[in-house]
Design a protein around this motif. Structure first.
Motif, PDB file in Angstrom:
ATOM      1  N   GLN A 132      47.705  51.278-118.322  1.00 22.22           N
ATOM      2  CA  GLN A 132      47.976  50.745-119.652  1.00 22.22           C
ATOM      3  C   GLN A 132      47.037  49.577-119.947  1.00 22.22           C
ATOM      4  O   GLN A 132      46.604  48.855-119.045  1.00 22.22           O
ATOM      5  CB  GLN A 132      49.429  50.290-119.761  1.00 22.22           C
ATOM      6  N   GLY A 133      46.710  49.381-121.207  1.00 25.07           N
ATOM      7  CA  GLY A 133      45.762  48.356-121.601  1.00 25.07           C
ATOM      8  C   GLY A 133      46.349  46.959-121.615  1.00 25.07           C
ATOM      9  O   GLY A 133      47.547  46.767-121.353  1.00 25.07           O
ATOM     10  N   PRO A 134      45.528  45.984-121.950  1.00 32.46           N
ATOM     11  CA  PRO A 134      45.983  44.595-121.981  1.00 32.46           C
ATOM     12  C   PRO A 134      47.088  44.396-123.020  1.00 32.46           C
ATOM     13  O   PRO A 134      47.109  45.049-124.061  1.00 32.46           O
ATOM     14  CB  PRO A 134      44.722  43.814-122.370  1.00 32.46           C
ATOM     15  N   SER A 135      47.982  43.461-122.707  1.00 34.86           N
ATOM     16  CA  SER A 135      49.078  43.119-123.612  1.00 34.86           C
ATOM     17  C   SER A 135      49.517  41.698-123.309  1.00 34.86           C
ATOM     18  O   SER A 135      48.967  41.030-122.417  1.00 34.86           O
ATOM     19  CB  SER A 135      50.249  44.093-123.436  1.00 34.86           C
ATOM     20  N   GLY A 136      50.521  41.231-124.046  1.00 30.10           N
ATOM     21  CA  GLY A 136      51.038  39.896-123.787  1.00 30.10           C
ATOM     22  C   GLY A 136      51.657  39.765-122.409  1.00 30.10           C
ATOM     23  O   GLY A 136      51.650  38.694-121.811  1.00 30.10           O
ATOM     24  N   ALA A 137      52.184  40.864-121.883  1.00 27.48           N
ATOM     25  CA  ALA A 137      52.797  40.840-120.548  1.00 27.48           C
ATOM     26  C   ALA A 137      51.759  40.961-119.440  1.00 27.48           C
ATOM     27  O   ALA A 137      52.000  40.516-118.320  1.00 27.48           O
ATOM     28  CB  ALA A 137      53.821  41.970-120.430  1.00 27.48           C
ATOM     29  N   ALA A 138      50.618  41.596-119.725  1.00 34.01           N
ATOM     30  CA  ALA A 138      49.571  41.794-118.723  1.00 34.01           C
ATOM     31  C   ALA A 138      48.221  41.587-119.410  1.00 34.01           C
ATOM     32  O   ALA A 138      47.744  42.466-120.126  1.00 34.01           O
ATOM     33  CB  ALA A 138      49.657  43.183-118.105  1.00 34.01           C
ATOM     34  N   LEU A 139      47.607  40.448-119.191  1.00 33.12           N
ATOM     35  CA  LEU A 139      46.379  40.088-119.905  1.00 33.12           C
ATOM     36  C   LEU A 139      45.236  41.053-119.615  1.00 33.12           C
ATOM     37  O   LEU A 139      44.403  41.313-120.493  1.00 33.12           O
ATOM     38  CB  LEU A 139      45.958  38.667-119.528  1.00 33.12           C
ATOM     39  N   PHE A 140      45.166  41.582-118.377  1.00 34.23           N
ATOM     40  CA  PHE A 140      44.080  42.484-117.988  1.00 34.23           C
ATOM     41  C   PHE A 140      44.543  43.939-117.906  1.00 34.23           C
ATOM     42  O   PHE A 140      43.794  44.795-117.434  1.00 34.23           O
ATOM     43  CB  PHE A 140      43.487  42.066-116.633  1.00 34.23           C
ATOM     44  N   GLY A 141      45.754  44.232-118.328  1.00 34.02           N
ATOM     45  CA  GLY A 141      46.266  45.584-118.250  1.00 34.02           C
ATOM     46  C   GLY A 141      46.823  45.898-116.866  1.00 34.02           C
ATOM     47  O   GLY A 141      47.104  45.005-116.059  1.00 34.02           O
ATOM     48  N   TYR A 142      46.986  47.212-116.603  1.00 34.26           N
ATOM     49  CA  TYR A 142      47.567  47.675-115.347  1.00 34.26           C
ATOM     50  C   TYR A 142      46.594  48.619-114.632  1.00 34.26           C
ATOM     51  O   TYR A 142      45.765  49.283-115.274  1.00 34.26           O
ATOM     52  CB  TYR A 142      48.897  48.395-115.603  1.00 34.26           C
ATOM     53  N   ASP A 143      46.728  48.697-113.294  1.00 38.11           N
ATOM     54  CA  ASP A 143      45.839  49.557-112.514  1.00 38.11           C
ATOM     55  C   ASP A 143      46.466  50.939-112.312  1.00 38.11           C
ATOM     56  O   ASP A 143      47.474  51.288-112.958  1.00 38.11           O
ATOM     57  CB  ASP A 143      45.490  48.905-111.180  1.00 38.11           C
ATOM     58  N   PHE A 144      45.914  51.713-111.395  1.00 40.49           N
ATOM     59  CA  PHE A 144      46.362  53.093-111.197  1.00 40.49           C
ATOM     60  C   PHE A 144      47.760  53.176-110.601  1.00 40.49           C
ATOM     61  O   PHE A 144      48.414  54.223-110.669  1.00 40.49           O
ATOM     62  CB  PHE A 144      45.368  53.832-110.305  1.00 40.49           C
ATOM     63  N   GLN A 145      48.236  52.073-110.006  1.00 46.44           N
ATOM     64  CA  GLN A 145      49.593  52.049-109.454  1.00 46.44           C
ATOM     65  C   GLN A 145      50.580  51.389-110.411  1.00 46.44           C
ATOM     66  O   GLN A 145      51.750  51.272-110.082  1.00 46.44           O
ATOM     67  CB  GLN A 145      49.613  51.285-108.120  1.00 46.44           C
ATOM     68  N   GLY A 146      50.116  50.980-111.571  1.00 54.28           N
ATOM     69  CA  GLY A 146      50.979  50.290-112.514  1.00 54.28           C
ATOM     70  C   GLY A 146      51.204  48.837-112.167  1.00 54.28           C
ATOM     71  O   GLY A 146      52.195  48.234-112.599  1.00 54.28           O
ATOM     72  N   CYS A 147      50.285  48.242-111.411  1.00 55.05           N
ATOM     73  CA  CYS A 147      50.379  46.829-111.035  1.00 55.05           C
ATOM     74  C   CYS A 147      49.620  45.970-112.049  1.00 55.05           C
ATOM     75  O   CYS A 147      48.607  46.403-112.612  1.00 55.05           O
ATOM     76  CB  CYS A 147      49.815  46.601-109.636  1.00 55.05           C
ATOM     77  N   ASP A 148      50.084  44.763-112.247  1.00 59.10           N
ATOM     78  CA  ASP A 148      49.445  43.827-113.171  1.00 59.10           C
ATOM     79  C   ASP A 148      48.096  43.392-112.588  1.00 59.10           C
ATOM     80  O   ASP A 148      48.034  42.711-111.557  1.00 59.10           O
ATOM     81  CB  ASP A 148      50.350  42.610-113.381  1.00 59.10           C
ATOM     82  N   VAL A 149      47.009  43.743-113.258  1.00 63.41           N
ATOM     83  CA  VAL A 149      45.667  43.429-112.753  1.00 63.41           C
ATOM     84  C   VAL A 149      45.434  41.922-112.732  1.00 63.41           C
ATOM     85  O   VAL A 149      44.838  41.393-111.786  1.00 63.41           O
ATOM     86  CB  VAL A 149      44.596  44.129-113.610  1.00 63.41           C
ATOM     87  N   TYR A 150      45.909  41.223-113.756  1.00 69.34           N
ATOM     88  CA  TYR A 150      45.719  39.771-113.809  1.00 69.34           C
ATOM     89  C   TYR A 150      46.427  39.081-112.637  1.00 69.34           C
ATOM     90  O   TYR A 150      45.842  38.221-111.962  1.00 69.34           O
ATOM     91  CB  TYR A 150      46.242  39.227-115.132  1.00 69.34           C
ATOM     92  N   ALA A 151      47.670  39.455-112.381  1.00 66.59           N
ATOM     93  CA  ALA A 151      48.426  38.830-111.290  1.00 66.59           C
ATOM     94  C   ALA A 151      47.776  39.113-109.940  1.00 66.59           C
ATOM     95  O   ALA A 151      47.646  38.221-109.094  1.00 66.59           O
ATOM     96  CB  ALA A 151      49.873  39.326-111.297  1.00 66.59           C
ATOM     97  N   ARG A 152      47.331  40.349-109.730  1.00 66.30           N
ATOM     98  CA  ARG A 152      46.710  40.696-108.449  1.00 66.30           C
ATOM     99  C   ARG A 152      45.337  40.026-108.305  1.00 66.30           C
ATOM    100  O   ARG A 152      44.911  39.723-107.185  1.00 66.30           O
ATOM    101  CB  ARG A 152      46.589  42.207-108.312  1.00 66.30           C
TER     102      ARG A 152
END
Length: 312
Positions: A81-101
């Motif tokens: 999924q793309g960037p959003s207010g909940a995940a600034l950098f979107g999500y990866d192939f496992q559905g993990c927050d790219v920004y947090a990781r």
């Protein structure tokens, strides 16, 4: 009135190195460190690199300042999924927050580099000091040892040693990578320290201390080391960035961190097969990695330029 009595106080030259009171109208003579700090204060490259380094250190020490999301919280329903207010950098192939990781990935990368650089610094300091101070057969023996290590391809040696130290499949590989980098990156620091010690031990203050009865240990620690350490510190600063990049390379090749560990190298390695679907999980850790390495190298270059009298 005689000529001597007619000389005013302002015309009397001040002894070199003796502090002058403010009433005399003269400034205190500055040391090399003072001159270097004046140069660094006016150097925008130094301040840019210093700010980036401080940010990276804060990210690795207190990642909660930058994100409140758990990097291990993943859901396949959010895959790519793309960037959003909940995940600034979107999500990866496992559905993990790219920004947090990406934020939490700084911790392992920086810690491994710090441990590896400390190990390399201790080895380089001991070998360089011994070779430069004692000279003769000691210098010849240690110098040949440095040449042998330098003759081994760094990446190949790191891969072999990391595999050997991390044979347990349940091991995260943290200490294996840190020890590997420490054992193969000490040579440059040793050569720089050797050259600095050879130059420092020929100075008059060392000869005076030796005539007053100072032994080898006191000479090296109290007199030579403080005056020969500036180039060595610069090398270690640059080595911090190099080790961060090398750790990411080893992890990407499958011989570094593994398992549930979080690092920029793991993020790049895991995201590479899915780059045609979305590049964000690959791009952002790569950007943070590149900026961090560049910051340490820029910081080391700025310090080197400030402390090198030949560049003044």
């Amino acid at each position: 009135m005689s000529n001597i009595e007619s000389v005013t106080q302002a015309e009397v030259p001040t002894a070199v190195g003796v502090p002058v009171s403010p009433e005399s109208g003269h400034e205190k003579p500055r040391s090399l460190t003072g001159d270097a700090w004046e140069d660094l204060r006016r150097n925008w490259i130094f301040w840019t690199a210093a700010v980036l380094v401080v940010l990276v250190v804060l990210m690795s020490a207190v990642p909660g300042l930058f994100t409140s999301t758990d990097p291990g919280s993943c859901a396949l329903a959010r895959q790519h999924q793309g960037p959003s207010g909940a995940a600034l950098f979107g999500y990866d192939f496992q559905g993990c927050d790219v920004y947090a990781r990406t934020i939490y990935g700084a911790r392992n990368s920086v810690l491994i580099s710090l441990i590896a650089t400390t190990i390399a610094g201790l080895i380089g300091l001991i070998v360089g000091m011994a070779a430069g101070y004692f000279g003769g057969w000691v210098d010849a023996l240690l110098a040949r040892g440095i040449d042998i290590v330098l003759g081994i391809p760094t990446l190949l040696a790191a891969i072999v040693l990391a595999r050997r130290l991390s044979s347990d499949p349940n091991d995260s590989g943290f200490w294996a990578v840190a020890l590997t980098l420490g054992f193969i990156t000490w040579t440059t620091g040793a050569r720089i320290m050797r050259s600095s010690v050879i130059s420092a031990k020929s100075q008059d203050y060392v000869a005076a201390a030796r005539m007053l009865g100072a032994g080898p240990g006191r000479l090296m620690i109290r007199h030579i080391l403080p005056n020969a350490s500036a180039p060595f510190v610069v090398v270690l600063t640059i080595l911090l960035g190099v080790n961060i990049a090398t750790e990411a390379t080893l992890t990407f090749l499958g011989v570094g961190l593994k398992g549930d560990a979080i690092s920029w190298g793991i993020a790049i390695s895991e995201s590479a097969p899915y780059v045609t679907e979305t590049a964000r999980p690959l791009v952002w850790p790569s950007v943070f990695l590149a900026l961090t390495v560049l910051a340490f190298i820029m910081l080391g270059d700025a310090i080197r330029d400030a402390f090198d009298p030949r560049l003044r």
